[in-house]
Scaffold this motif. Structure first.
Motif, PDB file in Angstrom:
ATOM      1  N   GLY A 291     -31.207-129.978  54.324  1.00 27.42           N
ATOM      2  CA  GLY A 291     -31.427-129.787  55.616  1.00 27.42           C
ATOM      3  C   GLY A 291     -32.173-131.297  55.869  1.00 27.42           C
ATOM      4  O   GLY A 291     -32.867-131.689  55.115  1.00 27.42           O
ATOM      5  N   THR A 332     -31.275-123.396  57.442  1.00 23.02           N
ATOM      6  CA  THR A 332     -30.182-122.992  58.430  1.00 23.02           C
ATOM      7  C   THR A 332     -30.542-123.553  59.811  1.00 23.02           C
ATOM      8  O   THR A 332     -29.519-123.668  60.710  1.00 23.02           O
ATOM      9  CB  THR A 332     -29.913-121.625  58.331  1.00 23.02           C
ATOM     10  N   GLU A 333     -31.696-123.736  60.218  1.00 19.51           N
ATOM     11  CA  GLU A 333     -31.999-124.476  61.578  1.00 19.51           C
ATOM     12  C   GLU A 333     -32.173-126.045  61.579  1.00 19.51           C
ATOM     13  O   GLU A 333     -32.494-126.514  62.598  1.00 19.51           O
ATOM     14  CB  GLU A 333     -33.356-123.838  61.971  1.00 19.51           C
ATOM     15  N   ARG A 334     -31.845-126.397  60.159  1.00 16.85           N
ATOM     16  CA  ARG A 334     -31.963-127.986  59.995  1.00 16.85           C
ATOM     17  C   ARG A 334     -30.607-128.672  59.634  1.00 16.85           C
ATOM     18  O   ARG A 334     -30.576-129.782  58.927  1.00 16.85           O
ATOM     19  CB  ARG A 334     -33.079-128.316  59.252  1.00 16.85           C
ATOM     20  N   ALA A 335     -29.417-127.738  59.786  1.00 11.98           N
ATOM     21  CA  ALA A 335     -28.206-128.403  59.723  1.00 11.98           C
ATOM     22  C   ALA A 335     -27.933-129.650  60.074  1.00 11.98           C
ATOM     23  O   ALA A 335     -27.666-129.624  61.311  1.00 11.98           O
ATOM     24  CB  ALA A 335     -27.070-127.253  59.694  1.00 11.98           C
TER      25      ALA A 335
END
Length: 342
Positions: A291, A332-335
């Motif tokens: 990420g 998952t919040e840094r894709a």
């Protein structure tokens, strides 16, 4: 405007209604004059993402990505956008005082040697007997001896000239030097400004392709902020992460933020520079796995060794002294997915 302060006013506009006493003042320095690659911070500012985290952020222009480190160490700034290699250098010399990187943005380095194709320089071996020019003290210049050793170049066979950064491209174009030690994201656009075609007419010996696996710029914070106000650091990281993912998909919004901060920039040029950063500096393959904002500790450790050799450092800092991932949102919040808009 050159400086901008957005605090409770932006928060109120966002419907958050914080009290002034709840806002934390943060002094933030960019790496250089306003550029398209500053978009993550300027969009977080203009859209109120910092304010939503309870942060009253003041952003100033910089004096060089290495100067970001010294500005923070001197106490004038709490955080900034700068070069992780400058952190390594200062952490080796002044343990416990250097800033810490908390959000890595340029996971590929902009360090390169650029040569005109007319020079006939096609491989590192061709540097023998040639003259290369660069600004004294920059990472590209300081790390060239390591580049030379890794690529079988006899340093004694290469003449090096020191010069101001703004003279590199003009001297290259005139033929006064055969190559220049540059930052790609700067030199590419300097050549365009001088009516050159950097893709067609120049060769770029990018350090990362010749054994110099380095990281570069990201968001760093002071040791004091890290220790005394970790919740503030976490808020800054969330805001910048949010903005970074947004600019990757919406360069129009990025340019609006940049122009709101400094309406004197060339929007066409800085949009191109932003896209250059997105596609050439922020897209290392590892990002698909770890990420945006993170890095690989083993790779950082190798890069510390390279920097130590180039700068003659007596002490090698640990990776944990240089980078702290504990404030990063879940992967998952840094894709990170880049969609370049025409």
């Amino acid at each position: 405007m050159k400086n901008a302060v957005f605090g409770a006013v932006l928060a109120l506009a966002a419907g958050l209604s914080p009290a002034w006493a709840e806002m934390t003042d943060i002094r933030f320095t960019l790496g250089w004059k306003t550029q398209g690659s500053d978009a993550p911070f300027l969009l977080a500012l203009s859209k109120g993402y910092f304010a939503e985290e309870g942060l009253n952020v003041t952003i100033d222009q910089g004096e060089g990505s290495a100067a970001t480190v010294t500005r923070i160490m001197g106490g004038a700034y709490d955080a900034g956008f700068g070069d992780i290699n400058a952190i390594i250098q200062n952490a080796a010399q002044r343990p416990g005082e250097a800033p810490v990187m908390v959000y890595q943005l340029w996971n590929r380095p902009p360090f390169a040697i650029v040569t005109p194709k007319t020079s006939g320089i096609e491989t590192p071996a061709d540097f023998a007997g040639r003259t290369l020019g660069g600004a004294q003290g920059t990472p590209t210049t300081r790390l060239f001896p390591v580049f030379a050793e890794l690529n079988g170049i006899d340093l004694a066979s290469v003449k090096q000239e020191n010069m101001a950064p703004n003279l590199q491209e003009p001297m290259l174009i005139r033929g006064d030097i055969d190559g220049a030690f540059v930052f790609t994201i700067t030199s590419w656009f300097n050549l365009i400004a001088n009516r050159q075609d950097p893709a067609k007419d120049y060769n770029w010996f990018q350090f990362e392709e010749y054994g110099m696996d380095l990281y570069s710029n990201g968001m760093m914070v002071s040791r004091a902020l890290l220790t005394d106000k970790p919740e503030v650091v976490a808020g800054m990281v969330r805001a910048v992460n949010r903005a970074t993912l947004e600019i990757a998909k919406d360069q129009d919004a990025a340019m609006e933020a940049i122009m709101a901060f400094d309406n004197l920039v060339n929007p066409e040029l800085e949009r191109a520079r932003l896209n250059f950063a997105l596609t050439n500096l922020m897209n290392a393959p590892e990002v698909d796995t770890i990420g945006m904002g993170d890095l690989v500790d083993e790779r950082l450790t190798r890069s510390i060794g390279i920097v130590a050799k180039g700068y003659g450092l007596e002490r090698l800092p640990e990776a944990s002294e240089i980078f702290d991932r504990s404030f990063l949102p879940p992967v998952t919040e840094r894709a990170f997915a880049v969609e370049i808009m025409n």
